[in-house]
Design a protein around this motif. Structure first.
Motif, PDB file in Angstrom:
ATOM      1  N   GLY A  99     -52.381 105.670 -76.868  1.00  0.00           N
ATOM      2  CA  GLY A  99     -52.000 106.903 -76.198  1.00  0.00           C
ATOM      3  C   GLY A  99     -50.919 107.704 -76.892  1.00  0.00           C
ATOM      4  N   GLU A 100     -50.509 107.296 -78.103  1.00  0.00           N
ATOM      5  CA  GLU A 100     -49.405 107.989 -78.768  1.00  0.00           C
ATOM      6  C   GLU A 100     -49.745 108.350 -80.209  1.00  0.00           C
ATOM      7  N   GLY A 101     -51.022 108.613 -80.486  1.00  0.00           N
ATOM      8  CA  GLY A 101     -51.411 109.009 -81.833  1.00  0.00           C
ATOM      9  C   GLY A 101     -51.558 107.837 -82.774  1.00  0.00           C
ATOM     10  N   THR A 102     -51.190 108.046 -84.051  1.00  0.00           N
ATOM     11  CA  THR A 102     -51.346 107.020 -85.073  1.00  0.00           C
ATOM     12  C   THR A 102     -50.025 106.778 -85.801  1.00  0.00           C
ATOM     13  N   TYR A 103     -49.969 105.650 -86.507  1.00  0.00           N
ATOM     14  CA  TYR A 103     -48.810 105.351 -87.336  1.00  0.00           C
ATOM     15  C   TYR A 103     -49.234 104.404 -88.446  1.00  0.00           C
ATOM     16  N   ASN A 104     -48.353 104.208 -89.426  1.00  0.00           N
ATOM     17  CA  ASN A 104     -48.637 103.310 -90.539  1.00  0.00           C
ATOM     18  C   ASN A 104     -47.788 102.056 -90.392  1.00  0.00           C
ATOM     19  N   PRO A 105     -48.402 100.904 -90.054  1.00  0.00           N
ATOM     20  CA  PRO A 105     -47.612  99.691 -89.847  1.00  0.00           C
ATOM     21  C   PRO A 105     -47.238  98.981 -91.148  1.00  0.00           C
ATOM     22  N   PHE A 106     -47.899  99.344 -92.246  1.00  0.00           N
ATOM     23  CA  PHE A 106     -47.711  98.617 -93.508  1.00  0.00           C
ATOM     24  C   PHE A 106     -46.668  99.325 -94.374  1.00  0.00           C
ATOM     25  N   ASP A 107     -45.455  98.761 -94.405  1.00  0.00           N
ATOM     26  CA  ASP A 107     -44.366  99.480 -95.060  1.00  0.00           C
ATOM     27  C   ASP A 107     -43.414  98.584 -95.852  1.00  0.00           C
ATOM     28  N   LEU A 108     -43.801  97.337 -96.112  1.00  0.00           N
ATOM     29  CA  LEU A 108     -42.962  96.463 -96.949  1.00  0.00           C
ATOM     30  C   LEU A 108     -43.832  95.846 -98.044  1.00  0.00           C
ATOM     31  N   PRO A 109     -43.830  96.450 -99.252  1.00  0.00           N
ATOM     32  CA  PRO A 109     -44.715  95.976-100.326  1.00  0.00           C
ATOM     33  C   PRO A 109     -44.296  94.608-100.858  1.00  0.00           C
ATOM     34  N   GLY A 110     -45.309  93.792-101.196  1.00  0.00           N
ATOM     35  CA  GLY A 110     -45.063  92.574-101.945  1.00  0.00           C
ATOM     36  C   GLY A 110     -45.113  92.887-103.430  1.00  0.00           C
ATOM     37  N   MET A 111     -45.252  91.862-104.253  1.00  0.00           N
ATOM     38  CA  MET A 111     -45.320  92.071-105.695  1.00  0.00           C
ATOM     39  C   MET A 111     -46.771  92.140-106.168  1.00  0.00           C
ATOM     40  N   PRO A 112     -47.107  93.146-107.002  1.00  0.00           N
ATOM     41  CA  PRO A 112     -48.468  93.249-107.531  1.00  0.00           C
ATOM     42  C   PRO A 112     -48.825  92.028-108.390  1.00  0.00           C
ATOM     43  N   TYR A 113     -50.112  91.696-108.414  1.00  0.00           N
ATOM     44  CA  TYR A 113     -50.588  90.577-109.224  1.00  0.00           C
ATOM     45  C   TYR A 113     -51.953  90.939-109.815  1.00  0.00           C
ATOM     46  N   LYS A 114     -52.309  90.261-110.901  1.00  0.00           N
ATOM     47  CA  LYS A 114     -53.567  90.553-111.578  1.00  0.00           C
ATOM     48  C   LYS A 114     -54.748  89.982-110.813  1.00  0.00           C
ATOM     49  N   ASN A 115     -55.807  90.766-110.773  1.00  0.00           N
ATOM     50  CA  ASN A 115     -57.076  90.318-110.191  1.00  0.00           C
ATOM     51  C   ASN A 115     -58.187  90.809-111.101  1.00  0.00           C
ATOM     52  N   GLY A 116     -58.482  90.017-112.126  1.00  0.00           N
ATOM     53  CA  GLY A 116     -59.423  90.451-113.153  1.00  0.00           C
ATOM     54  C   GLY A 116     -58.801  91.547-113.989  1.00  0.00           C
ATOM     55  N   LYS A 117     -59.486  92.671-114.087  1.00  0.00           N
ATOM     56  CA  LYS A 117     -58.968  93.798-114.856  1.00  0.00           C
ATOM     57  C   LYS A 117     -58.098  94.726-113.992  1.00  0.00           C
ATOM     58  N   ALA A 118     -58.063  94.493-112.715  1.00  0.00           N
ATOM     59  CA  ALA A 118     -57.304  95.349-111.803  1.00  0.00           C
ATOM     60  C   ALA A 118     -56.025  94.665-111.347  1.00  0.00           C
ATOM     61  N   LEU A 119     -55.196  95.419-110.655  1.00  0.00           N
ATOM     62  CA  LEU A 119     -54.017  94.867-110.000  1.00  0.00           C
ATOM     63  C   LEU A 119     -54.206  94.974-108.484  1.00  0.00           C
ATOM     64  N   ASP A 120     -53.781  93.960-107.778  1.00  0.00           N
ATOM     65  CA  ASP A 120     -53.810  93.957-106.318  1.00  0.00           C
ATOM     66  C   ASP A 120     -52.388  93.819-105.789  1.00  0.00           C
ATOM     67  N   ILE A 121     -52.182  94.305-104.571  1.00  0.00           N
ATOM     68  CA  ILE A 121     -50.887  94.138-103.920  1.00  0.00           C
ATOM     69  C   ILE A 121     -51.113  94.008-102.416  1.00  0.00           C
ATOM     70  N   LEU A 122     -50.368  93.132-101.793  1.00  0.00           N
ATOM     71  CA  LEU A 122     -50.396  92.982-100.342  1.00  0.00           C
ATOM     72  C   LEU A 122     -49.140  93.648 -99.772  1.00  0.00           C
TER      73      LEU A 122
END
Length: 500
Positions: free
Chosen positions: A442-465
């Protein structure tokens, strides 16, 4: 005959006028009754309703007296003229009756509708009669009675299940003498029959000496062990609460509990405590800091006083021996590499470390130092990698001798900012991660994800949680997975990942 006509005219006009007044007051009384049921404006509505009821009583008395007099006069007059008068009066009476029925029906429906759940003040009153309970807070000193005393009082009025979960958080405020000022929480669990029961509990000493409990409210019952209430009770038994707050000369203190939380690699305020009350605050994590933390703080002053976050553990001194977390098992990391909040080793000889250069109101500024001889000597390669921003180091990593990342957390680990270098730490730039919008009831939207971890390699790409920080409780504390195909310059959101 002339005298008779004057009496009939006067009587008919008087009847019409008084009837119109009656209908008007009747309409006003029903309107006020409806608004009372709909909005609950007691002070205004009740006064008007009392005046209306007084009018009806006076009107009824006058009507009875006048009818008696008129009936006597009519008996003495010509029969045909009496019938004419009665016919006019009967027609007008029909109009009055129809008006009363319409007003009653119209506002009757509205009043009934206001009694349906969530549609008006009347519905809330009916809900309170069914689901609201109150009980006096007898155990009102947190130093003497602990959290258990509070729940003893609650259980006098409602029999809660032994296994309870927190829907949002547990928040309690108390003064320097330990007297409880306020608390609120939303709990749920299964009763003996396996049926879901919920308990919205709140208390405010400034408003009442009673605890208020609302039963059978809506709750998103995940029954996740991350939201268990029991760790709060067990931890509170051993926390040296009075000693903890004695160093803060303030009028009010706060206890916060969200269930299991992640602080990333931010060690600020983290204290491990065992069941005997022994403490280990020398935390140097080799993996993400996760646990059932009970925070003790000064409300609204986290930037001045660092909250103390207690985590109950059975093996107090095994914390420092934790192994590095591996985001990607295919990414081979030598045993010499480790990732903490402020230090990372790329090899046996090459390493990077964030050094504190200043402290202000609980926040810190850093320089980035580098070693090429295994830590024997260190050299400053960047005097201000965060470009003047203050906070707490929440992660550092290098994927090669050029590409690396830092994270600076703010507000006690509630959120953070990711920084990227492509020149071995000489310079850093902020990394913009696309926001993920989720619905907030009832109050619109928001972004809950706001504390980055450290990026890591995933094949040729980089991933981050990207986590939710210390105050996040969306969807069981899940994280957002991002992917980059240009070495971390730009990122794309992939999906939500359940919390381990």
């Amino acid at each position: 005959m002339k005298k008779y006509k004057q009496i009939t005219k006067r009587g008919l006009i008087s009847y019409i006028v008084t009837s119109l007044i009656f209908i008007t007051v009747y309409w006003i009384s029903f309107y006020e009754l409806y608004t009372l049921c709909r909005f609950g404006r007691v002070n205004n509505n009740v006064k008007v309703l009392v005046l209306c009821m007084t009018f009806f009583l006076v009107w009824l008395i006058i009507l009875i007296v006048e009818n008696i007099k008129k009936s006597q006069v009519l008996l003495e007059q010509d029969t045909d003229k009496g019938e004419f008068y009665s016919s006019c009066k009967a027609k007008w009476t029909c109009i009055i009756i129809v008006s009363i029925v319409l007003i009653t029906g119209f506002y009757g429906v509205k009043i009934y509708h206001s009694g349906i759940k969530y549609n008006g003040k009347l519905s809330w009153l009916l809900q309170d009669l069914k689901n609201k309970r109150t009980v006096k807070l007898e155990h009102d000193n947190i130093y003497n009675d602990g959290i258990e005393g509070l729940f003893k009082d609650v259980n006098q009025k409602v029999n809660m299940p032994s296994k309870l979960y927190i829907a949002n958080n547990f928040n309690l405020k108390f003064d320097h003498n330990g007297k409880i000022i306020s608390f609120d929480t939303y709990l749920y669990g299964k009763n003996d029959k396996g049926k879901l029961q919920s308990y919205l509990i709140n208390y405010d000493s400034n408003k009442s000496e009673n605890i208020t409990i609302y039963l059978n409210g809506y709750v998103n019952a995940s029954y996740s062990n991350d939201k268990l209430l029991k760790p709060l009770i067990k931890t509170m038994k051993v926390i040296p609460l009075k000693k903890t707050v004695s160093k803060w000369v303030e009028k009010q203190y706060e206890i916060l509990y969200y269930g299991k939380r992640s602080f990333g690699y931010n060690t600020q305020g983290i204290v491990y405590i065992d069941s005997k009350g022994k403490i280990n605050a020398e935390v140097n994590p080799f993996s993400e800091i996760v646990g059932y933390f009970v925070s003790v703080s000064v409300p609204g002053k986290d930037n001045i006083y660092t909250p103390v976050r207690y985590n109950l553990t059975d093996d107090l001194y095994s914390i420092k021996e934790a192994q590095p977390s591996r985001e990607n098992k295919n990414d081979k990391i030598s045993d010499e590499k480790y990732n903490s909040s402020n230090q990372f080793h790329l090899s046996k000889k090459v390493g990077y470390r964030l050094e504190i250069t200043a402290v202000a109101l609980g926040n810190r500024s850093y320089s980035l130092n580098k070693t090429t001889d295994g830590g024997t000597t260190w050299k400053t390669i960047n005097e201000d990698p965060f470009s003047g921003m203050l906070g707490s180091a929440a992660g550092i990593t290098f994927l090669n001798d050029k590409l690396g990342f830092l994270c600076l957390s703010y507000n006690g680990g509630r959120n953070g900012q990711l920084y990227r270098t492509a020149d071995g730490g000489i310079s850093y730039k902020k990394v913009d991660l696309p926001e993920v919008k989720v619905s907030l009831s009832g109050e619109g939207t928001y972004n809950p994800f706001d504390l980055p971890g450290m990026p890591y390699k995933n094949g040729k790409a980089l991933d981050i949680l990207v986590g939710q920080g210390s105050d996040g409780n969306y969807n069981g504390g899940c994280k957002a997975l991002y992917e980059s195909k240009d070495d971390g310059v730009t990122w794309n959101y992939v999906k939500e990942v359940a919390k381990n």
